[in-house]
Design a protein around this motif. Structure first.
Motif, PDB file in Angstrom:
ATOM      1  N   ARG A 183     -10.089  51.623  -5.679  1.00  0.00           N
ATOM      2  CA  ARG A 183      -9.601  52.740  -6.500  1.00  0.00           C
ATOM      3  C   ARG A 183      -8.231  52.424  -7.083  1.00  0.00           C
ATOM      4  N   MET A 184      -7.408  51.757  -6.310  1.00  0.00           N
ATOM      5  CA  MET A 184      -6.083  51.404  -6.795  1.00  0.00           C
ATOM      6  C   MET A 184      -6.189  50.438  -7.978  1.00  0.00           C
ATOM      7  N   ARG A 185      -7.035  49.410  -7.825  1.00  0.00           N
ATOM      8  CA  ARG A 185      -7.215  48.422  -8.901  1.00  0.00           C
ATOM      9  C   ARG A 185      -7.714  49.071 -10.186  1.00  0.00           C
ATOM     10  N   SER A 186      -8.624  50.029 -10.039  1.00  0.00           N
ATOM     11  CA  SER A 186      -9.250  50.618 -11.220  1.00  0.00           C
ATOM     12  C   SER A 186      -8.351  51.620 -11.932  1.00  0.00           C
ATOM     13  N   ASN A 187      -7.196  51.917 -11.366  1.00  0.00           N
ATOM     14  CA  ASN A 187      -6.304  52.906 -11.978  1.00  0.00           C
ATOM     15  C   ASN A 187      -4.968  52.330 -12.413  1.00  0.00           C
ATOM     16  N   ASN A 196       9.354  57.766 -15.577  1.00  0.00           N
ATOM     17  CA  ASN A 196       8.434  58.841 -15.954  1.00  0.00           C
ATOM     18  C   ASN A 196       6.985  58.344 -16.002  1.00  0.00           C
ATOM     19  N   LEU A 197       6.756  57.180 -16.627  1.00  0.00           N
ATOM     20  CA  LEU A 197       5.400  56.648 -16.718  1.00  0.00           C
ATOM     21  C   LEU A 197       4.885  56.272 -15.335  1.00  0.00           C
ATOM     22  N   ALA A 198       5.739  55.703 -14.510  1.00  0.00           N
ATOM     23  CA  ALA A 198       5.321  55.322 -13.163  1.00  0.00           C
ATOM     24  C   ALA A 198       4.921  56.549 -12.352  1.00  0.00           C
ATOM     25  N   ARG A 199       5.651  57.667 -12.550  1.00  0.00           N
ATOM     26  CA  ARG A 199       5.317  58.901 -11.835  1.00  0.00           C
ATOM     27  C   ARG A 199       3.949  59.425 -12.279  1.00  0.00           C
ATOM     28  N   VAL A 200       3.654  59.312 -13.573  1.00  0.00           N
ATOM     29  CA  VAL A 200       2.348  59.747 -14.076  1.00  0.00           C
ATOM     30  C   VAL A 200       1.229  58.917 -13.444  1.00  0.00           C
ATOM     31  N   VAL A 201       1.419  57.585 -13.395  1.00  0.00           N
ATOM     32  CA  VAL A 201       0.401  56.702 -12.808  1.00  0.00           C
ATOM     33  C   VAL A 201       0.231  57.008 -11.325  1.00  0.00           C
ATOM     34  N   ALA A 202       1.351  57.216 -10.627  1.00  0.00           N
ATOM     35  CA  ALA A 202       1.287  57.494  -9.194  1.00  0.00           C
ATOM     36  C   ALA A 202       0.545  58.805  -8.921  1.00  0.00           C
ATOM     37  N   GLU A 203       0.823  59.819  -9.720  1.00  0.00           N
ATOM     38  CA  GLU A 203       0.152  61.103  -9.521  1.00  0.00           C
ATOM     39  C   GLU A 203      -1.343  61.003  -9.825  1.00  0.00           C
ATOM     40  N   ARG A 204      -1.679  60.240 -10.864  1.00  0.00           N
ATOM     41  CA  ARG A 204      -3.103  60.043 -11.187  1.00  0.00           C
ATOM     42  C   ARG A 204      -3.822  59.343 -10.039  1.00  0.00           C
ATOM     43  N   LEU A 205      -3.176  58.358  -9.461  1.00  0.00           N
ATOM     44  CA  LEU A 205      -3.791  57.628  -8.347  1.00  0.00           C
ATOM     45  C   LEU A 205      -3.913  58.513  -7.113  1.00  0.00           C
ATOM     46  N   ARG A 206      -2.884  59.349  -6.871  1.00  0.00           N
ATOM     47  CA  ARG A 206      -2.958  60.265  -5.723  1.00  0.00           C
ATOM     48  C   ARG A 206      -4.150  61.208  -5.871  1.00  0.00           C
ATOM     49  N   GLN A 207      -4.333  61.748  -7.079  1.00  0.00           N
ATOM     50  CA  GLN A 207      -5.450  62.661  -7.315  1.00  0.00           C
ATOM     51  C   GLN A 207      -6.790  61.939  -7.216  1.00  0.00           C
ATOM     52  N   ARG A 208      -6.811  60.699  -7.680  1.00  0.00           N
ATOM     53  CA  ARG A 208      -8.059  59.916  -7.627  1.00  0.00           C
ATOM     54  C   ARG A 208      -8.496  59.685  -6.187  1.00  0.00           C
ATOM     55  N   ILE A 256      -3.006  60.123   0.246  1.00  0.00           N
ATOM     56  CA  ILE A 256      -1.961  59.097   0.299  1.00  0.00           C
ATOM     57  C   ILE A 256      -0.617  59.706  -0.049  1.00  0.00           C
ATOM     58  N   SER A 257       0.420  59.085   0.470  1.00  0.00           N
ATOM     59  CA  SER A 257       1.790  59.403   0.091  1.00  0.00           C
ATOM     60  C   SER A 257       2.350  58.220  -0.682  1.00  0.00           C
ATOM     61  N   ILE A 258       3.160  58.520  -1.713  1.00  0.00           N
ATOM     62  CA  ILE A 258       3.653  57.455  -2.593  1.00  0.00           C
ATOM     63  C   ILE A 258       5.152  57.600  -2.783  1.00  0.00           C
ATOM     64  N   GLY A 259       5.873  56.491  -2.564  1.00  0.00           N
ATOM     65  CA  GLY A 259       7.292  56.421  -2.875  1.00  0.00           C
ATOM     66  C   GLY A 259       7.513  55.532  -4.075  1.00  0.00           C
ATOM     67  N   LEU A 260       8.414  55.953  -4.973  1.00  0.00           N
ATOM     68  CA  LEU A 260       8.599  55.269  -6.253  1.00  0.00           C
ATOM     69  C   LEU A 260      10.039  54.806  -6.406  1.00  0.00           C
ATOM     70  N   GLY A 261      10.211  53.514  -6.732  1.00  0.00           N
ATOM     71  CA  GLY A 261      11.532  52.963  -7.015  1.00  0.00           C
ATOM     72  C   GLY A 261      11.532  52.253  -8.349  1.00  0.00           C
ATOM     73  N   VAL A 296       3.935  62.588  -4.314  1.00  0.00           N
ATOM     74  CA  VAL A 296       4.660  61.463  -4.928  1.00  0.00           C
ATOM     75  C   VAL A 296       6.136  61.832  -4.954  1.00  0.00           C
ATOM     76  N   VAL A 297       6.990  60.946  -4.457  1.00  0.00           N
ATOM     77  CA  VAL A 297       8.442  61.158  -4.478  1.00  0.00           C
ATOM     78  C   VAL A 297       9.086  59.928  -5.071  1.00  0.00           C
ATOM     79  N   SER A 298      10.019  60.104  -5.989  1.00  0.00           N
ATOM     80  CA  SER A 298      10.725  58.987  -6.611  1.00  0.00           C
ATOM     81  C   SER A 298      12.115  58.840  -6.028  1.00  0.00           C
TER      82      SER A 298
END
Length: 457
Positions: free
Chosen positions: A356-360, A385-397, A416-421, A452-454
């Motif tokens: 799922r990660m690869r496909s998103n 901003n774009l990274a947060r969008v991708v992370a949220e899409r993956l979390r929902q997926r 899943i939980s996601i941290g963004l740097g 998702v937290v940045s």
């Protein structure tokens, strides 16, 4: 180029003559006076090539050759029969015993040195592959596989370059029962055909009418896709000078007209076996390299690969003034999945999550398994901003569809939980980016997980 040559002959004068000729060309020469001694010396000194007399008392050269080729430790050593026998049947018998070539007595100095150099060069290439394969696996390569099993019995894929139709069709008839043969009359098109096809041997007529056959051989050797492709020349008896030139530029073997079908089949078989053996070694090395940088369970890159490439991508982003983002992802309550459903189920979840990660993500994004249930995505040219969008899409997926486990019998919900740097200035380092993403992941877990937290939070 120098090499170690084992000269085997029961007549001392013949040994001394070959030794003098080869030593003058700076080859290292060792000798043996009979078959049993030859086998012992061969196993002890591991020569780069064996010059083997055929007619010897006790054990003849054919039997010595068979034993050399039957031993996995010495099977890759080229063997050249040096003999007064000049019948085709004798050559075929030697080739079937495993010989790589024949030199007929009295041996021409030019033919001797050229052939020794050519075969020694091939042997050294094989040695390098064997060394890499053995070193990468940290164990000896001998005994790991049977050569006959590796090369198999499948038909060889052969490209024949001959502009005389009758000759080309005769070659196809000779080879067709044992191999898959493609005919090509145009040498320039043959080069493209060889590069595009998965051939195991190219048979080239040296007597092409409107094209220099040696030029074609040189071009085959210069292209990456055909550099390791064996070349067998078909030559006329009076074309010896050009044949020697061909051997110098990398032609593997040759056959003199008139062509005997059995000798042709034997020489073709030898070349295809050697190619399959070397291909097997290269595949082993490549697989070992991939294993060193790939996670065996998920097929993603591993932590070692990620660490090296994140540093490179960070420097490139700073040099180009481009953004860079890193996501650290953690499967929530993964220990509970293992404890409740078993480790096999946990492995199924990890594999499905990796898919799922690869496909998103994009093709340029770097997906890695960081360790356990933690994963990392490195995203070049991606701002916060774009990274947060991708992370949220993956979390929902991940949260939106249950994970199938136990061979399709059960379904479980996974989050899943996601941290963004992100990269922050020219003084920033890959370690600092990872540290901020890791702290953001910690906050995501503390905030209830499945979020998702940045690092800007």
């Amino acid at each position: 180029m120098t090499a170690r040559v084992l000269v085997v002959d029961d007549i001392l004068a013949n040994v001394k003559l070959l030794e003098a000729r080869l030593t003058a060309e700076y080859f290292d020469v060792v000798s043996a006076m009979n078959g049993l001694e030859a086998l012992t010396v061969c196993a002890e000194v591991m020569p780069d090539i064996v010059l083997l007399d055929v007619m010897m008392p006790g054990m003849d050269g054919f039997e010595v050759c068979r034993r050399i080729k039957a031993n996995p430790a010495t099977a890759h050593i080229p063997v050249v029969m040096v003999t007064a026998l000049d019948q085709i049947s004798d050559r075929v018998k030697g080739l079937e015993a495993g010989a790589d070539d024949f030199l007929t007595k009295p041996v021409s100095d030019v033919a001797l040195v050229t052939r020794v150099r050519s075969l020694s060069r091939l042997k050294m290439l094989t040695d390098e592959l064997r060394m890499r394969a053995a070193a990468s696996r940290d164990r000896s390569i001998e005994g790991d596989f049977d050569i006959d099993q590796v090369v198999g019995s499948a038909k060889g894929r052969i490209l024949v370059v001959e502009d005389r139709r009758s000759t080309a069709e005769r070659l196809q008839a000779m080879l067709g029962s044992a191999h898959a043969v493609t005919l090509q009359a145009n040498p320039q098109e043959a080069l493209l055909t060889a590069a595009d096809g998965a051939f195991e041997l190219v048979v080239v007529s040296l007597a092409l009418a409107n094209f220099d056959a040696l030029r074609l051989c040189s071009q085959l050797r210069s292209l990456d896709r055909t550099r390791m492709l064996p070349i067998l020349l078909i030559v006329d008896p009076e074309d010896q000078p050009r044949l020697l030139r061909g051997l110098e530029i990398g032609v593997n073997d040759y056959l003199t007209r008139p062509i005997d079908r059995q000798e042709l089949l034997a020489r073709v078989r030898t070349q295809i076996r050697r190619k399959r053996y070397n291909d097997h070694l290269r595949d082993n090395v490549q697989q070992t390299i991939e294993m060193a940088v790939t996670d065996g369970l998920t097929g993603l890159h591993n932590r070692r690969y990620m660490s090296t490439h994140l540093a490179t991508l960070t420097e490139q982003a700073k040099e180009r003034g481009k953004p860079l983002s890193v996501l650290i992802l953690d499967i929530d309550f993964f220990k509970a999945i293992n404890d409740t459903h078993g480790h096999d189920a946990g492995d199924e979840v990890l594999r499905e999550f990796a898919d799922r990660m690869r496909s998103n993500v994009r093709g340029i994004d770097l997906c890695c398994r960081y360790g356990g249930e933690e994963f990392v995505i490195v995203m070049p040219d991606t701002d916060l901003n774009l990274a947060r969008v991708v992370a949220e899409r993956l979390r929902q997926r991940v949260a939106g569809d249950p994970f199938v486990i136990a061979g399709g019998v059960k379904q479980i919900d996974v989050t899943i939980s996601i941290g963004l740097g992100t990269l922050d200035g020219l003084q920033d380092t890959d370690e600092q980016i990872m540290k901020r993403a890791d702290l953001a992941l910690y906050r995501a877990k503390r905030n209830g997980r499945n979020c998702v937290v940045s690092d800007a939070a």
